[in-house]
Design an enzyme around this catalytic site. Structure first.
Site, short mmCIF file in Angstrom:
data_model
loop_
_atom_site.label_atom_id
_atom_site.label_comp_id
_atom_site.label_asym_id
_atom_site.label_seq_id
_atom_site.Cartn_x
_atom_site.Cartn_y
_atom_site.Cartn_z
CG HIS A 1 16.39 8.80 16.45
ND1 HIS A 1 16.17 7.74 16.91
CD2 HIS A 1 15.53 9.15 15.82
CE1 HIS A 1 14.82 7.39 16.79
NE2 HIS A 1 14.53 8.15 15.85
CG HIS B 1 9.08 13.33 16.47
ND1 HIS B 1 9.23 12.72 17.68
CD2 HIS B 1 9.59 12.45 15.41
CE1 HIS B 1 10.08 11.60 17.36
NE2 HIS B 1 10.26 11.54 16.12
CD GLU C 1 11.24 7.88 17.48
OE1 GLU C 1 11.35 7.34 16.17
OE2 GLU C 1 11.77 8.76 17.67
CG HIS D 1 13.36 5.01 11.81
ND1 HIS D 1 14.50 4.79 12.63
CD2 HIS D 1 12.53 5.75 12.82
CE1 HIS D 1 14.43 5.84 13.66
NE2 HIS D 1 13.29 6.20 13.78
C1 DHB Z 1 12.25 12.80 12.13
C2 DHB Z 1 12.40 12.40 13.49
C3 DHB Z 1 12.73 11.00 13.65
O1 DHB Z 1 12.68 10.43 15.03
C4 DHB Z 1 12.65 9.98 12.60
O2 DHB Z 1 12.80 9.14 12.86
C5 DHB Z 1 12.68 10.55 11.25
C6 DHB Z 1 12.16 11.92 11.41
C7 DHB Z 1 12.01 14.32 11.79
O3 DHB Z 1 11.94 15.25 12.85
O4 DHB Z 1 12.06 14.83 10.54
FE FE Z 2 12.59 8.05 14.75
#
Ligand code: DHB
Ligand code: FE
Length: 280
Positions: free
Chosen positions: A12, A193, A240, A59
């Site tokens: 997302h 990530h 997540e 978030h």
């Molecule tokens: C990014 C990815 C995420 O899932 C998020 O909530 C905020 C930022 C990113 O890759 O920048």
């Molecule tokens: Fe996220």
């Protein structure tokens, strides 16, 4: 009777939303990300779900350290996009099927699965970016959306197995709703990530690909996966992915994989997407 017919999962990444909103989808960087969703856009236009249960995480837009529900189901009639610092995204307001949402809340709670019912919240990129990826830029979203927010931002998030069992409880809830509805369930977030700290920028492609394989074929391994493995292997925001197990648990043991897309990079994240059909 209402029935869950299919599920999908997708990252997302907020920058994808910004690319769509600002007309950058034909830039080569974003084209490579977005091409993997064309199959799904055509598929979902044929499937025409009446309702999508979107499992997502907020978030710190609607919930912060004052109030952190582990599982919160949106029960209002509508939800507006959140202002995440650049103004609300120019996307349609989410229209809920509030009767179904209340029914799921009641069914899950009586099934000994305590949910928090929420109304006055806005929905952030965790929910709106998946809608944009599947439906593009319509004037109104083509189906009703039940928001289901999961805490994966503040320790402790729920275990993967708890998420799986919530998915099973949601499937029981939907199956006992008397209206004739085609319902999908989506898991969002991930894949690997990390946005912060010394390992910011971490991506783990072999681990992500094994997660995608096992989501279809060996979900038992994923049910048992510990928080520390997500953290070590997929980075701090890789957690997540437990939300994908709510979707997968709701589909039951047998699924058919219809489509898969995996691409690095998009912003800081490995973008993963999978579409699963429930086997009768
Ligand atoms: C990014 C990815 C995420 O899932 C998020 O909530 C905020 C930022 C990113 O890759 O920048
Ligand atoms: Fe996220």
């Amino acid at each position: 009777m209402a029935r869950i017919t299919a599920g999908l999962a997708t990252s997302h990444v907020p920058a994808i939303g910004a690319a769509i909103d600002n007309g950058k989808t034909d830039e080569p960087y974003w084209r490579k990300v977005l091409d993997g969703y064309q199959w799904t856009q055509a598929w979902i236009a044929r499937e025409k779900p009446d309702v999508v249960i979107v499992v997502y995480n907020d978030h710190a837009s609607a919930f912060d350290m004052n109030l952190i529900p582990t599982f919160a189901i949106g029960c209002a009639e509508t939800f507006a996009p959140a202002d995440e610092g650049w103004g609300p995204r120019p996307v349609p307001i989410v229209e809920n099927n509030a009767d179904l949402a209340w029914h799921i809340a009641q069914s899950c709670i009586l099934d000994e699965f305590d949910m928090t019912m929420v109304s006055g919240i806005t929905v952030d990129h965790g929910l709106t970016v998946p809608l944009s990826l599947m439906f593009g830029q319509p004037d109104a979203w083509p189906c009703k959306v039940v928001p289901l927010a999961v805490n994966v931002v503040t320790y402790p998030p729920p275990s993967g197995n708890r998420c799986w069992r919530l998915g099973e409880a949601i499937a029981r809830a939907v199956a006992s709703f008397p209206e004739d509805l085609n319902v999908q369930i989506w898991g969002t977030g991930g894949m690997s990530h990390q946005l912060q700290g010394a390992r910011a920028g971490l991506i783990n492609q072999p681990w992500d690909k094994a997660f995608l394989d096992d989501l279809t074929n060996d979900p038992e391994r994923l049910r048992r996966m510990s928080h520390i493995e997500y953290l070590r292997e997929a980075g701090s925001e890789g957690i997540e992915l437990v939300m994908w197990l709510i979707m997968r648990g709701a589909l039951g043991p047998d699924v058919r994989e219809l489509h898969r897309h995996y691409h690095v990079p998009a912003s800081n994240t490995a973008v993963g997407h999978i579409v699963l059909e429930k086997h009768p």
